[in-house]
Design an enzyme around this catalytic site. Structure first.
Site, PDB file in Angstrom:
ATOM      1  N   LYS A 287      53.410  39.308  43.469  1.00  0.00           N
ATOM      2  CA  LYS A 287      53.690  38.238  44.438  1.00  0.00           C
ATOM      3  C   LYS A 287      53.841  38.821  45.840  1.00  0.00           C
ATOM      4  O   LYS A 287      53.309  38.283  46.798  1.00  0.00           O
ATOM      5  CB  LYS A 287      54.966  37.463  44.082  1.00  0.00           C
ATOM      6  CG  LYS A 287      54.951  36.598  42.850  1.00  0.00           C
ATOM      7  CD  LYS A 287      54.002  35.436  42.887  1.00  0.00           C
ATOM      8  CE  LYS A 287      52.656  35.832  42.342  1.00  0.00           C
ATOM      9  NZ  LYS A 287      52.213  35.242  41.124  1.00  0.00           N
TER      10      LYS A 287
ATOM     11  N   GLU B 256      50.440  40.020  47.239  1.00  0.00           N
ATOM     12  CA  GLU B 256      49.502  38.941  47.527  1.00  0.00           C
ATOM     13  C   GLU B 256      49.778  38.217  48.828  1.00  0.00           C
ATOM     14  O   GLU B 256      48.865  37.910  49.572  1.00  0.00           O
ATOM     15  CB  GLU B 256      49.628  37.878  46.431  1.00  0.00           C
ATOM     16  CG  GLU B 256      48.666  37.979  45.334  1.00  0.00           C
ATOM     17  CD  GLU B 256      48.913  36.844  44.355  1.00  0.00           C
ATOM     18  OE1 GLU B 256      48.017  36.028  44.216  1.00  0.00           O
ATOM     19  OE2 GLU B 256      49.995  36.766  43.748  1.00  0.00           O
TER      20      GLU B 256
ATOM     21  N   GLU C  70      54.949  41.279  37.820  1.00  0.00           N
ATOM     22  CA  GLU C  70      54.732  39.969  38.438  1.00  0.00           C
ATOM     23  C   GLU C  70      55.408  39.889  39.818  1.00  0.00           C
ATOM     24  O   GLU C  70      54.827  39.389  40.780  1.00  0.00           O
ATOM     25  CB  GLU C  70      55.242  38.862  37.497  1.00  0.00           C
ATOM     26  CG  GLU C  70      55.175  37.452  38.039  1.00  0.00           C
ATOM     27  CD  GLU C  70      53.786  36.977  38.458  1.00  0.00           C
ATOM     28  OE1 GLU C  70      52.797  37.653  38.163  1.00  0.00           O
ATOM     29  OE2 GLU C  70      53.713  35.930  39.124  1.00  0.00           O
TER      30      GLU C  70
ATOM     31  N   TRP D 149      33.659  32.217  48.588  1.00  0.00           N
ATOM     32  CA  TRP D 149      34.443  33.447  48.466  1.00  0.00           C
ATOM     33  C   TRP D 149      33.404  34.550  48.355  1.00  0.00           C
ATOM     34  O   TRP D 149      32.667  34.625  47.366  1.00  0.00           O
ATOM     35  CB  TRP D 149      35.327  33.395  47.227  1.00  0.00           C
ATOM     36  CG  TRP D 149      36.244  34.576  47.082  1.00  0.00           C
ATOM     37  CD1 TRP D 149      37.484  34.723  47.628  1.00  0.00           C
ATOM     38  CD2 TRP D 149      36.002  35.770  46.328  1.00  0.00           C
ATOM     39  NE1 TRP D 149      38.020  35.942  47.256  1.00  0.00           N
ATOM     40  CE2 TRP D 149      37.138  36.600  46.466  1.00  0.00           C
ATOM     41  CE3 TRP D 149      34.936  36.225  45.558  1.00  0.00           C
ATOM     42  CZ2 TRP D 149      37.238  37.855  45.846  1.00  0.00           C
ATOM     43  CZ3 TRP D 149      35.040  37.477  44.945  1.00  0.00           C
ATOM     44  CH2 TRP D 149      36.186  38.272  45.099  1.00  0.00           C
TER      45      TRP D 149
ATOM     46  N   ASN E 218      27.149  29.042  42.890  1.00  0.00           N
ATOM     47  CA  ASN E 218      28.421  29.658  42.480  1.00  0.00           C
ATOM     48  C   ASN E 218      28.077  30.638  41.372  1.00  0.00           C
ATOM     49  O   ASN E 218      27.438  30.260  40.390  1.00  0.00           O
ATOM     50  CB  ASN E 218      29.363  28.549  41.977  1.00  0.00           C
ATOM     51  CG  ASN E 218      30.513  29.065  41.128  1.00  0.00           C
ATOM     52  OD1 ASN E 218      30.919  28.410  40.190  1.00  0.00           O
ATOM     53  ND2 ASN E 218      31.032  30.224  41.439  1.00  0.00           N
ATOM     54  N   GLY E 219      28.491  31.910  41.527  1.00  0.00           N
ATOM     55  CA  GLY E 219      28.195  32.905  40.488  1.00  0.00           C
ATOM     56  C   GLY E 219      27.578  34.137  41.107  1.00  0.00           C
ATOM     57  O   GLY E 219      27.665  34.345  42.321  1.00  0.00           O
TER      58      GLY E 219
ATOM     59  N   CYS F  60      33.362  30.485  44.501  1.00  0.00           N
ATOM     60  CA  CYS F  60      32.878  29.398  45.343  1.00  0.00           C
ATOM     61  C   CYS F  60      32.950  28.053  44.645  1.00  0.00           C
ATOM     62  O   CYS F  60      33.013  27.974  43.430  1.00  0.00           O
ATOM     63  CB  CYS F  60      31.436  29.612  45.816  1.00  0.00           C
ATOM     64  SG  CYS F  60      31.106  31.284  46.345  1.00  0.00           S
TER      65      CYS F  60
ATOM     66  N   LYS G  27      41.968  30.835  44.483  1.00  0.00           N
ATOM     67  CA  LYS G  27      42.845  30.388  43.399  1.00  0.00           C
ATOM     68  C   LYS G  27      42.176  30.566  42.044  1.00  0.00           C
ATOM     69  O   LYS G  27      42.819  30.928  41.067  1.00  0.00           O
ATOM     70  CB  LYS G  27      43.196  28.908  43.642  1.00  0.00           C
ATOM     71  CG  LYS G  27      44.134  28.301  42.621  1.00  0.00           C
ATOM     72  CD  LYS G  27      45.555  28.704  42.893  1.00  0.00           C
ATOM     73  CE  LYS G  27      46.526  28.216  41.855  1.00  0.00           C
ATOM     74  NZ  LYS G  27      47.677  29.126  41.720  1.00  0.00           N
TER      75      LYS G  27
ATOM     76  N   ARG H  17      38.753  27.621  45.226  1.00  0.00           N
ATOM     77  CA  ARG H  17      37.756  28.528  44.667  1.00  0.00           C
ATOM     78  C   ARG H  17      37.229  29.520  45.707  1.00  0.00           C
ATOM     79  O   ARG H  17      36.347  30.341  45.407  1.00  0.00           O
ATOM     80  CB  ARG H  17      36.582  27.727  44.101  1.00  0.00           C
ATOM     81  CG  ARG H  17      36.996  26.740  43.038  1.00  0.00           C
ATOM     82  CD  ARG H  17      35.838  25.876  42.614  1.00  0.00           C
ATOM     83  NE  ARG H  17      34.910  26.577  41.758  1.00  0.00           N
ATOM     84  CZ  ARG H  17      34.955  26.582  40.452  1.00  0.00           C
ATOM     85  NH1 ARG H  17      35.876  25.907  39.824  1.00  0.00           N
ATOM     86  NH2 ARG H  17      34.075  27.243  39.733  1.00  0.00           N
TER      87      ARG H  17
ATOM     88  N   HIS I 291      58.861  60.408  35.433  1.00  0.00           N
ATOM     89  CA  HIS I 291      57.647  61.109  35.003  1.00  0.00           C
ATOM     90  C   HIS I 291      56.604  61.162  36.118  1.00  0.00           C
ATOM     91  O   HIS I 291      55.424  61.391  35.850  1.00  0.00           O
ATOM     92  CB  HIS I 291      57.084  60.430  33.739  1.00  0.00           C
ATOM     93  CG  HIS I 291      58.045  60.481  32.592  1.00  0.00           C
ATOM     94  ND1 HIS I 291      58.328  61.647  31.907  1.00  0.00           N
ATOM     95  CD2 HIS I 291      58.842  59.530  32.040  1.00  0.00           C
ATOM     96  CE1 HIS I 291      59.237  61.401  30.975  1.00  0.00           C
ATOM     97  NE2 HIS I 291      59.578  60.118  31.038  1.00  0.00           N
TER      98      HIS I 291
HETATM   99  C1  F6R Z   1      48.438  35.708  41.104  1.00  0.00           C
HETATM  100  C2  F6R Z   1      47.373  34.858  40.655  1.00  0.00           C
HETATM  101  C3  F6R Z   1      46.232  35.484  39.930  1.00  0.00           C
HETATM  102  C4  F6R Z   1      45.867  34.637  38.708  1.00  0.00           C
HETATM  103  C5  F6R Z   1      44.621  35.198  38.012  1.00  0.00           C
HETATM  104  C6  F6R Z   1      44.299  34.448  36.735  1.00  0.00           C
HETATM  105  O1  F6R Z   1      49.418  34.990  41.774  1.00  0.00           O
HETATM  106  O2  F6R Z   1      47.388  33.670  40.856  1.00  0.00           O
HETATM  107  O3  F6R Z   1      46.501  36.793  39.569  1.00  0.00           O
HETATM  108  O4  F6R Z   1      46.948  34.634  37.834  1.00  0.00           O
HETATM  109  O5  F6R Z   1      43.533  35.119  38.879  1.00  0.00           O
HETATM  110  O6  F6R Z   1      44.113  33.102  36.980  1.00  0.00           O
HETATM  111  P1  F6R Z   1      44.180  32.035  35.827  1.00  0.00           P
HETATM  112  O7  F6R Z   1      45.563  31.984  35.314  1.00  0.00           O
HETATM  113  O8  F6R Z   1      43.753  30.759  36.465  1.00  0.00           O
HETATM  114  O9  F6R Z   1      43.217  32.509  34.761  1.00  0.00           O
END
Ligand code: F6R
Length: 609
Positions: free
Chosen positions: A486, A489, A482, A74, A100-101, A2, A604, A27, A505
């Site tokens: 993507k 997500e 990775e 969130w 927040n928390g 949040c 994010k 957030r 395996h």
């Molecule tokens: C995936 C993504 C998340 C962040 C993760 C860590 O696309 O964005 O998996 O990589 O939450 O975030 P940071 O790098 O801000 O610590």
């Protein structure tokens, strides 16, 4: 998680809070709310969904406040709903509070409060704080907060207003960020200084368990004994404020297309071609810090953890230093063994990831470790708590899924590996060759972006499938993780990244004509073995999309679709291949009509553990 925002001053507290909340949506964005004092009463407005929905409603009802606190959520405790959206209130509606928390002992506190005859209206952990402050209130709101804070366990930042104190906001931070912006006859509180940066760049960061009393023309900070704390005003550095989509339909696509420049920003001024080595300001002049290193421990989450996994291959191959890469949330609870001469590197785009920050704090407290960090956000919690930071200089990353930050992380980690290698046994010529390859990356990336239409065609063809494998070996293994992340997500498709050699395996049981494989072939060293693994997939009727480098065309006869990328050296092939997997995920999501910049259930910055 949040985002919290608050305003006290002569401007319109509602408009300023909405503008601030929009900058905090990274957030969390499942609901939003605002409250404040007007004519001796607490007035509020809350909505499910994005801040724009709240904005329409406050305009609709012509909300006016003398002081405001606001929140974008969130969900952690209780579904996204108007009732669970912040602010929360005490029973008499005298206090409005945002948080927040997570309050870890909220269960016990709730029982205590219910025993006082109080009924809860929401399912949140936050509501306990509003009731506790109300129980402890005897006319002095700051004393009530001071009495309440020691009762709370967990990580939290809170801000509140009281109907009888319309000229102030009380804010508290404990293991969660809270920054106060000090303007001329106005003040702001927020989880992130960027939310009020257009108004003031003079800031005060609250430390653990400090209580701030924020008025338009006066800021007081107290410790838990109610002793005044002298806080120095800090000045925010000017960052890039470009947060428009420009000609692009989504921020995610814009950020993918920014990579020729963001990659250049990551290495510019950070190498010395003539000496075939890297140069990091403030570090390269103190190389004695790096000489004794015998081991490296990397901590990160999500995409940043994938960057750490790629770095482990690079550092071990190039500098021959053993590397341990850990997911921050797991590492904390391992009772970690940190040997002497271990360098700790924390990687985080946002610098606000609670798990990474918690792991770093524990390492500093228990092991006295020095922390190096890689981060994109100046003034973030991780940066303030690190001994040394290398900034990504990628510019704001607004799309929730990380794209350009990842490739910048890889570029910087490759330079760091080069520096360590050159300090040990890599010769100058090898270093120069490496740097030449690195400087070709922006052109390689441009070429791949120029092929976006072909990638989109392939994405359209495969968008109907519900399960995907991403396979790779060596550098292409973390790259496959990775790529799969993507797709998961933003397309909500089940995608699994796997080491290609490990398929036999167990997971090969899942291969069928319904489960396509994205084959990441670029790693030259393991190419032949990769080809055999693809034959094994083909023998089981699995459709294959291969991402190959120029010169690897021999796989075209095995696979169904091919995307050819320019040739680079193995340690840098993660960058080129990832541009393709990012575009693939983007176009699949577009084809499926999904919300790309703010996918469901995500935020994010993950600011809770
Ligand atoms: C995936 C993504 C998340 C962040 C993760 C860590 O696309 O964005 O998996 O990589 O939450 O975030 P940071 O790098 O801000 O610590």
């Amino acid at each position: 998680m949040c985002g919290i925002f608050g305003y006290v001053g002569m401007k319109d507290p509602v408009a300023i809070a909405i503008e601030g909340l929009k900058k905090l949506e990274y957030r969390g964005y499942d609901s939003a709310g605002i409250a404040g004092v007007k004519d001796g009463k607490i007035i509020d407005c809350k909505e499910v969904g994005k801040v724009s929905i709240l904005e329409s409603e406050v305009n609709n009802i012509k909300l006016q406040l003398d002081v405001s606190i606001a929140h974008t959520r969130w969900a952690t405790h209780g579904e996204p709903s108007r009732i669970n959206a912040h602010p929360h209130f005490d029973t008499s509606h005298s206090i409005a509070l945002v948080h927040n928390g997570i309050i870890e002992n909220h269960g016990e506190l709730k029982k205590y409060i219910i025993n006082q005859g109080i009924t809860f209206t929401s399912e949140t952990d936050t509501e306990v704080i509003a009731h506790l402050i109300s129980i402890n209130y005897e006319g002095d709101i700051v004393k009530a907060v001071q009495k309440t804070v020691p009762m709370l366990q967990g990580a939290y930042a809170i801000a509140l207003v009281h109907k009888d104190h319309p000229d102030l906001i009380v804010a508290v931070a404990h293991e969660s960020p809270m920054v106060i912006g000090v303007g001329v006859d106005e003040a702001f509180i927020s989880s992130d200084s960027q939310a009020f940066a257009p108004h003031t760049r003079e800031v005060v960061f609250l430390s653990n368990s400090e209580i701030a009393v924020v008025r338009a023309n006066k800021l007081e900070v107290f410790n838990l004994e109610m002793k005044p704390v002298e806080k120095a005003l800090e000045k925010l550095l000017h960052g890039s404020n470009d947060s428009s989509k420009g000609e692009f339909e989504h921020f995610t696509l814009k950020e993918i297309f920014e990579q020729p420049q963001s990659i250049k920003n990551a290495y510019a001024t950070r190498f010395m071609q003539e000496y075939g080595t890297a140069y990091f300001e403030g570090l390269s002049d103190n190389l004695q810090e790096l000489h004794p290193i015998e081991r490296i421990l990397i901590l990160a989450c999500g995409t940043s953890w994938h960057a750490g996994c790629v770095a482990a291959y690079m550092i071990e191959n190039m500098a021959r230093i053993p590397v341990q890469v850990e997911i921050s949330s797991e590492y904390r609870y391992k009772n970690p063994i940190v040997e002497k001469n271990t360098l700790v590197i924390a990687i985080s785009q946002s610098g606000e990831t609670a798990d990474t920050i918690a792991a770093v704090r524990e390492l500093k407290a228990a092991k006295g470790a020095k922390i190096f960090s890689l981060c994109n956000v100046q003034g973030s919690t991780l940066v303030r708590e690190s001994d040394y930071t290398i900034f990504l200089h990628a510019g704001p990353e607004i799309g929730v899924c990380s794209t350009k930050a990842f490739t910048s992380q890889i570029v910087i980690l490759s330079l760091f590996s080069l520096q360590l290698a050159r300090m040990r046994h890599m010769n100058r010529e090898q270093g120069k060759d490496f740097l030449e390859e690195l400087q070709k990356l922006p052109d390689h990336v441009k070429k791949i972006l120029g092929n976006a239409e072909h990638i989109q065609k392939i994405a359209k063809k495969y968008a109907k499938y519900e399960n995907f494998f991403f396979l790779g070996r060596q550098y292409m293994y973390p790259t496959s993780l990775e790529g799969a992340l993507k797709l998961k997500e933003i397309s909500y498709i089940n995608a699994v990244g796997y080491p290609a050699g490990e398929m036999k395996h167990g997971p090969i049981a899942l291969i069928s004509s319904d489960c396509p494989t994205v084959a990441l072939c670029a790693n030259e060293r393991t190419f032949k073995k990769m080809k055999s693994n693809l034959l094994e997939v083909k023998a089981r009727k699995g459709p294959i999309i291969a991402i190959i480098e120029e010169g690897q065309e021999e796989v075209t006869e095995i696979v169904d679709d091919v995307i050819i990328i320019p040739r680079t050296i193995d340690p840098l092939s993660t960058v080129t291949t990832t541009i393709v997997t990012q575009l693939l995920a983007y176009y699949v999501a577009l084809e499926r009509g999904e919300e790309i910049d703010q996918p469901r259930n995500l935020a994010k910055s993950v600011t809770v553990e």
